[in-house]
Design an enzyme around this catalytic site. Structure first.
Site, PDB file in Angstrom:
ATOM      1  N   GLU A  73       1.035  -1.227   0.071  1.00 39.69           N
ATOM      2  CA  GLU A  73       0.031  -0.072   0.223  1.00 39.69           C
ATOM      3  C   GLU A  73       0.869   1.180  -0.188  1.00 39.69           C
ATOM      4  OE1 GLU A  73      -3.326   0.368  -0.364  1.00 39.69           O
ATOM      5  OE2 GLU A  73      -3.187  -1.691  -0.792  1.00 39.69           O
ATOM      6  N   CYS A 102     -17.429  -1.505 -18.194  1.00 36.91           N
ATOM      7  CA  CYS A 102     -17.585  -1.190 -16.888  1.00 36.91           C
ATOM      8  C   CYS A 102     -18.960  -1.494 -16.266  1.00 36.91           C
ATOM      9  CB  CYS A 102     -17.415   0.455 -16.632  1.00 36.91           C
ATOM     10  SG  CYS A 102     -17.663   0.921 -14.892  1.00 36.91           S
TER      11      CYS A 102
HETATM   12  S1  SF4 Z   1     -16.683   6.837 -16.152  1.00 36.62           S
HETATM   13 FE1  SF4 Z   1     -18.502   5.513 -15.206  1.00 36.62          FE
HETATM   14  S2  SF4 Z   1     -18.743   4.040 -16.768  1.00 36.62           S
HETATM   15 FE2  SF4 Z   1     -16.848   4.876 -17.475  1.00 36.62          FE
HETATM   16  S3  SF4 Z   1     -15.286   3.569 -16.359  1.00 36.62           S
HETATM   17 FE3  SF4 Z   1     -15.655   5.322 -14.856  1.00 36.62          FE
HETATM   18  S4  SF4 Z   1     -17.247   4.617 -13.677  1.00 36.62           S
HETATM   19 FE4  SF4 Z   1     -17.387   3.215 -15.341  1.00 36.62          FE
END
Ligand code: SF4
Length: 347
Positions: free
Chosen positions: A35, A202
């Site tokens: 860390e 994501c």
């Molecule tokens: S901007 Fe939002 S959708 Fe894009 S990678 Fe980051 S958290 Fe995920």
């Protein structure tokens, strides 16, 4: 905000990182070390240093008993040496006051040198399975983008809000706190990257405000710029017989405990300094230069004179020593000094 912890835990199973050398352990020493190294440094760089470090200092007692200079030497190249000095101080404190066992109390962790709230949270989660939030740079980026927060995350009111969000978003039980914490770190490092985030991969994209409103270039906001004061220092870079002359910096202040070059008030006294300290009248000025660098609170102009001497005597040995060019790679030098040395012509 909605609870993203479940989504992150699910995502981590298939897409998170599982094989970093400091994962799959609950040993607080190894977790703490990783860390601290990761605080300002990318994983790829940390990997090599981490392995070297645990080979040389396999446990906290060995680290506590090492000389500070040996610790700094092994840190050489990672930069931000205050981390290494604090690492050493913390090892000494744990060895002395905690019978060489990391305290599991969050508040005690937080009281140790170099361990801030986020690092204490990560150690608590990874080593002791405690439900404590983290909020490092990667996590700030994920939260500010997900929520569409346009202000700079370092602003105290925004930071306070982010800590509250980080706390609210913890998983309901501590069963998965380890995976959740790792998932947040991994998402920030591998998907929600500073530039070119991989939003299509994501798990949070369906509710992410920055994704929906195309704000990923604006968020996170950069730190507002302010004019920093400029300091000037004057260094003598003295080269003789395949070595450079170094001077150890005091234990407090800029580059504390590292090896820099002899520092003068200005260059009017170069000849006197060389006479007094090296008993030489005859030297050759090879180059006069300036290197600019900056720190959090000020900018620094490093003026230097690059000098060649035939002899390598040393009259005042207190804080000075010659270091061979071939040993510089492993010496504890400030990175601007390394950069300057790399630009100099060999004699
Ligand atoms: S901007 Fe939002 S959708 Fe894009 S990678 Fe980051 S958290 Fe995920």
């Amino acid at each position: 905000m909605g609870f993203i912890s479940d989504q992150l835990i699910q995502w981590h199973k298939t897409s998170g990182r599982h094989n970093l050398p400091w994962q799959n352990t609950h040993d607080p020493y190894l977790i703490w070390l990783s860390e601290i190294m990761l605080q300002q440094t990318q994983v790829t760089t940390v990997l090599t240093y981490y392995k070297k470090f645990i080979k040389r200092f396999p446990d906290i007692d060995i680290l506590a008993n090492a000389e500070e200079e040996k610790v700094l030497e092994l840190w050489s190249g990672l930069g931000y040496y205050a981390r290494a000095r604090n690492l050493h101080k913390t090892a000494i404190e744990i060895s002395k006051n905690y019978d060489a066992k990391f305290p599991s109390s969050f508040d005690r962790l937080l009281s140790l040198p170099g361990i801030g709230r986020s690092t204490a949270g990560a150690i608590s989660a990874f080593a002791f399975k405690k439900k404590k939030p983290i909020l490092d740079g990667n996590v700030k980026r994920v939260f500010t983008r997900y929520l569409g927060i346009k202000e700079w995350a370092g602003k105290p009111s925004v930071e306070k809000e982010l800590w509250e969000i980080a706390t609210r978003n913890l998983p309901k039980t501590n069963k998965h706190i380890h995976t959740y914490t790792q998932a947040l770190m991994d998402l920030g490092a591998t998907i929600c990257r500073r530039t070119q985030p991989l939003c299509n991969n994501c798990p949070l994209k369906s509710k992410c405000i920055s994704f929906k409103k195309n704000l990923t270039k604006e968020i996170p906001a950069s730190k507002p710029k302010k004019t920093l004061p400029i300091n000037e220092i004057y260094l003598l870079i003295i080269n003789s017989r395949d070595s450079y002359l170094f001077e150890k910096k005091p234990s407090k202040g800029i580059w504390a405990g590292l090896w820099s070059m002899p520092e003068l008030e200005n260059f009017k006294n170069t000849a006197n300094w060389i006479k007094e300290n090296l008993n030489e009248d005859d030297y050759k000025m090879l180059e006069i230069g300036k290197h600019k660098t900056s720190f959090t609170h000020y900018k620094l102009n490093i003026h230097f004179q690059y000098i060649f001497l035939n002899s390598s005597k040393l009259l005042k040995t207190d804080n000075c020593k010659w270091i061979k060019k071939s040993s510089l790679k492993n010496a504890a030098l400030p990175s601007p000094i390394k950069k300057i040395l790399n630009t100099l012509k060999d004699v």
